[in-house]
Enzyme design. Structure first.
Site, PDB file in Angstrom:
ATOM      1  N   GLU A 133     -31.899  19.050 -44.018  1.00 29.82           N
ATOM      2  CA  GLU A 133     -31.242  20.118 -43.286  1.00 29.82           C
ATOM      3  C   GLU A 133     -32.310  21.173 -43.001  1.00 29.82           C
ATOM      4  O   GLU A 133     -32.836  21.778 -43.930  1.00 29.82           O
ATOM      5  CB  GLU A 133     -30.139  20.660 -44.201  1.00 29.82           C
ATOM      6  CG  GLU A 133     -29.224  21.661 -43.621  1.00 29.82           C
ATOM      7  CD  GLU A 133     -28.283  22.234 -44.689  1.00 29.82           C
ATOM      8  OE1 GLU A 133     -28.034  23.427 -44.624  1.00 29.82           O
ATOM      9  OE2 GLU A 133     -27.827  21.492 -45.583  1.00 29.82           O
ATOM     10  N   ASP A 177     -26.252  33.854 -46.092  1.00 30.93           N
ATOM     11  CA  ASP A 177     -27.345  33.608 -47.024  1.00 30.93           C
ATOM     12  C   ASP A 177     -27.558  34.737 -48.015  1.00 30.93           C
ATOM     13  O   ASP A 177     -27.469  35.914 -47.670  1.00 30.93           O
ATOM     14  CB  ASP A 177     -28.639  33.343 -46.251  1.00 30.93           C
ATOM     15  CG  ASP A 177     -28.620  31.964 -45.625  1.00 30.93           C
ATOM     16  OD1 ASP A 177     -28.449  30.989 -46.376  1.00 30.93           O
ATOM     17  OD2 ASP A 177     -28.740  31.856 -44.389  1.00 30.93           O
TER      18      ASP A 177
END
Ligand code: PLP
Lengths: 273, 430
Positions: free
Chosen positions: A55, A66
């Protein structure tokens, strides 16, 4: 390469791995960290050490899903001048190893590039598809169409808060696998994987998903083994970025990264310790 | 109300779904927007959808509940100080070509700006949701102060995210929020300004959504925020329309407001949307000038894209990375804008133009000197717009023009910036 070959790439690999009686290890790294060649080296090292599906993250200025570790890595990548098109270069370099390469991207860089153009160029680079943390299927009409045309996987996320209706809708919209967020929160390593994760995977399968991988918070072999017992894949991000971020030199970073991957790869094979 | 029909087929999802036979129908396809033309929507992590649905549902219930409206009206009368008055400003109007200029005095609200209109509505909703903790983002600190105020009043735990850069620029407001019992968290990632504070608030919300309501400060963000915050700010225009009619016997020719995220502007515009002869003008922060690249004029100088949960205009580079904005006014220093403004601009119902830092500061000085009203620097952008629009009207042979300006806030918080800009203090005094 025909659409047919591209289309089945992630699915095929996950099915093969399932046939081996284990779970897949999906490894995330941001493109351009510590720099573009360094990120390609790291992704390839990750594959050599046992990651089954890669990924690659498109660095973005406003990464709301995040935690601090990946935020800082991405900030460094952007400060270093990495471009969205560099992602495609990285995809090509990593896909040549033969593993499926998915691109993890917030939505605006794709909107700006042009949804169909990005899908076309990603397919041409040998990419398998997109993971879209801030694009829900409800808003994904243009992407669904482009991914059909270019034969790409669409990995949408589900969360412990998702209703059964949304699980079913997301399962229908997905190609490849459904990404189950183990916990309510953002990326980062955690002491334990959310207690809700196993139930979420069961619910997502019951809602019609054929393959479900679990991400957010997995950082060590024991956690990987725990998740591997019920999910088709274990997605690891921050725990792979950390050795690169903490290393004194790129070479040391790659060595430390490989060690973490090997440990996790043992985990997804059910070797808890 | 000027209807905002939910979009039937955003981004051609129906077609796409027809092509993709293994994919079932989705909510957007079912028309549950709302979208504003091509703008709006929900570009957020799936983890927030449940909370947004819950908020939408509770808001829909509240909207239909007379008790909710009574309670909000009572709070506005006895706490905010509503209705806010209008003030005609003839001495200032001399600098606007001599047309008539009328100010809507949101600066007189408790806490000093229009932001309180929104937070009291959202605080009532928080109570209805049974949540005990609220979070907010703030740039200048005005929305943070308003949120901290409502949290004190409603006995809610309150955390305000503020870019580290802004906590330094607006230290007094940090102290105000702490006095009111809020926790202020400096955000140290990204550009360390408002956009990063919103990112951090969204991360908090994803993590704590069970206990926490996000009191968003402007008409941006994912649905239902743009429509809900607009509804809470709509009272500005509803009152002003009546007040101007009463004072002048007619509607204003122009309504002018500054645009950061766009809440005070949509608040005063909305009641006039169906008055086709009323020109609606949003004044964006032109900073050093749009051509310099150092500005916050999102509609004038930006392009369509997705930021903070909505499709709208934003300042971005060719890769879709958000570009940092620049403005002397912290409250306008934001690279995005609410989706309804993007839509009003795209259909030509409202116009948007930039006002530079120096133009705004000139208007700031003029209103202070001619009328004894020190405006917020944000609002001074609207005043500078009135100066341009008034002169243009006179040149076009319409000296009878009436301009209604939303004075969104007062300038107490900006005295230090103004002192520096105009060198008001001698060395040693500052
Ligand atoms: C007095 C005042 N006016 C305007 C704004 C800009 O916000 P909006 O465009 O949402 O009205 C702010 C924001 O802090 C403000 O404090």
């Amino acid at each position: 390469m025909t659409d047919q070959q591209v289309r089945a790439r992630t699915t095929e690999r996950l099915e093969q791995i399932r046939a081996e009686g284990r779970s897949a290890l999906v490894g995330y790294l941001p493109v351009g960290f510590p720099d573009l060649p360094g990120s390609i080296d790291a992704a390839r090292a990750m594959v050599d050490a046992g990651v089954d599906v890669v990924e690659l993250g498109v660095p973005y200025s406003d990464p709301v899903m995040d935690g601090p570790l990946i935020q800082r890595a991405v900030e460094q990548a952007l400060a270093g001048g990495v471009r969205v098109r560099d992602t495609l270069t990285a995809v090509e370099a990593v896909a040549s190893t033969g593993v499926p390469v998915l691109v993890m991207t917030y939505w605006n860089p794709v909107v700006r590039y042009g949804v169909d153009a990005f899908a076309r160029d990603l397919a041409a680079a040998g990419g398998a598809g997109l993971i879209t943390p801030d694009l829900i299927p409800d808003e994904a009409g243009e992407w669904i169409e482009a991914s059909q045309v270019h034969g790409l996987d669409r990995v949408f996320l589900v969360a412990p808060s998702s209703t059964p209706e949304r699980l079913a809708m997301t399962a229908r919209a997905t190609r490849g696998f459904v990404y189950a967020a183990s916990t309510m929160g953002v990326t980062g390593t955690r002491g334990s994987v959310g207690a809700h994760a196993e139930q979420l995977v069961a619910d997502t399968r019951a809602a019609g998903a054929e393959r479900v991988c679990v991400g957010l918070g997995v950082s060590n072999r024991a956690q990987a083994a725990e998740v591997a017992a019920y999910a088709d894949g274990v997605i690891v991000g921050s725990a792979l970025v950390r050795p690169l971020a903490e290393a004194d030199s790129p070479a040391e970073g790659l060595t430390a990264l490989a060690a973490v991957v090997k440990d996790l790869a043992a985990g997804v094979r059910g070797e808890a310790r | 109300m000027s209807g905002l029909p939910p979009r039937e087929d955003p981004f051609g999802i129906d077609d796409a779904l027809q092509d993709a036979q293994d994919v079932g129908p989705t909510r957007a396809a079912a028309g549950e927007g709302p979208y504003f033309g091509d703008f709006g929507g929900r570009f957020v992590p799936e983890a927030l959808i449940e909370a947004l649905d819950e908020l939408s549902a509770e808001y829909d219930k509240a909207k239909a509940d007379p008790d909710f409206h009574d309670e909000l009206t009572r709070l506005h009368r006895t706490y905010t100080g509503r209705p806010s008055i209008i003030t005609e400003v003839p001495r200032f109007a001399e600098h606007c070509g001599g047309v008539r200029v009328i100010l809507k005095r949101e600066d007189l609200n408790h806490t000093g700006s229009h932001k309180i209109n929104n937070v009291l509505g959202q605080a009532l909703l928080t109570r209805r949701l049974g949540k005990k903790r609220v979070i907010a983002e703030t740039g200048a600190g005005q929305h943070g102060v308003a949120t901290a105020t409502a949290a004190a009043l409603f006995d809610l735990e309150c955390v305000v995210y503020m870019g580290e850069e802004d906590t330094r620029r607006q230290a007094l407001n940090v102290a105000r929020m702490r006095l009111l019992g809020a926790e202020v968290v400096p955000v140290t990632t990204g550009s360390r300004t408002l956009k990063d504070a919103i990112n951090e608030a969204l991360r908090d919300w994803v993590t704590n959504v069970d206990s926490t309501n996000y009191m968003f400060g402007t008409v941006g963000g994912p649905h239902p925020f743009p429509a809900m915050v607009r509804d809470f700010q709509r009272i500005i225009g509803v009152e002003a329309r009546e007040q101007v009619l009463e004072l002048t016997g007619r509607l204003p020719d122009v309504v002018a407001a500054c645009v950061g995220g766009g809440s005070n502007a949509i608040g005063i515009f909305h009641a006039f949307l169906d008055d086709a002869d009323v020109r609606l003008v949003g004044l964006e922060a032109g900073g050093d000038g749009v051509q310099t690249g150092r500005h916050a004029a999102t509609i004038t100088g930006g392009a369509p894209g997705v930021l903070h949960g909505a499709r709208s205009f934003l300042l971005q580079d060719e890769d879709g990375q958000t570009i940092e904005s620049h403005s002397i006014s912290a409250g306008l220093d934001y690279p995005g804008v609410g989706p309804e403004h993007a839509w009003l601009s795209s259909i030509g119902r409202a116009e948007y133009r930039p006002i530079t830092d120096s133009q705004a500061m000139e208007a700031f000085r003029l209103l202070s000197r001619t009328e004894g009203i020190i405006p917020a620097i944000e609002s001074a952008h609207a005043l500078a717009g009135a100066m341009q629009l008034g002169r243009e009207a006179v040149e076009a042979g319409a000296p009878e023009t009436v301009i209604l300006v939303n004075l969104s806030g007062r300038g107490d918080k900006d005295v230090e910036t103004a002192a520096e800009w105009f060198s008001l203090l001698d060395e040693g005094e500052s």
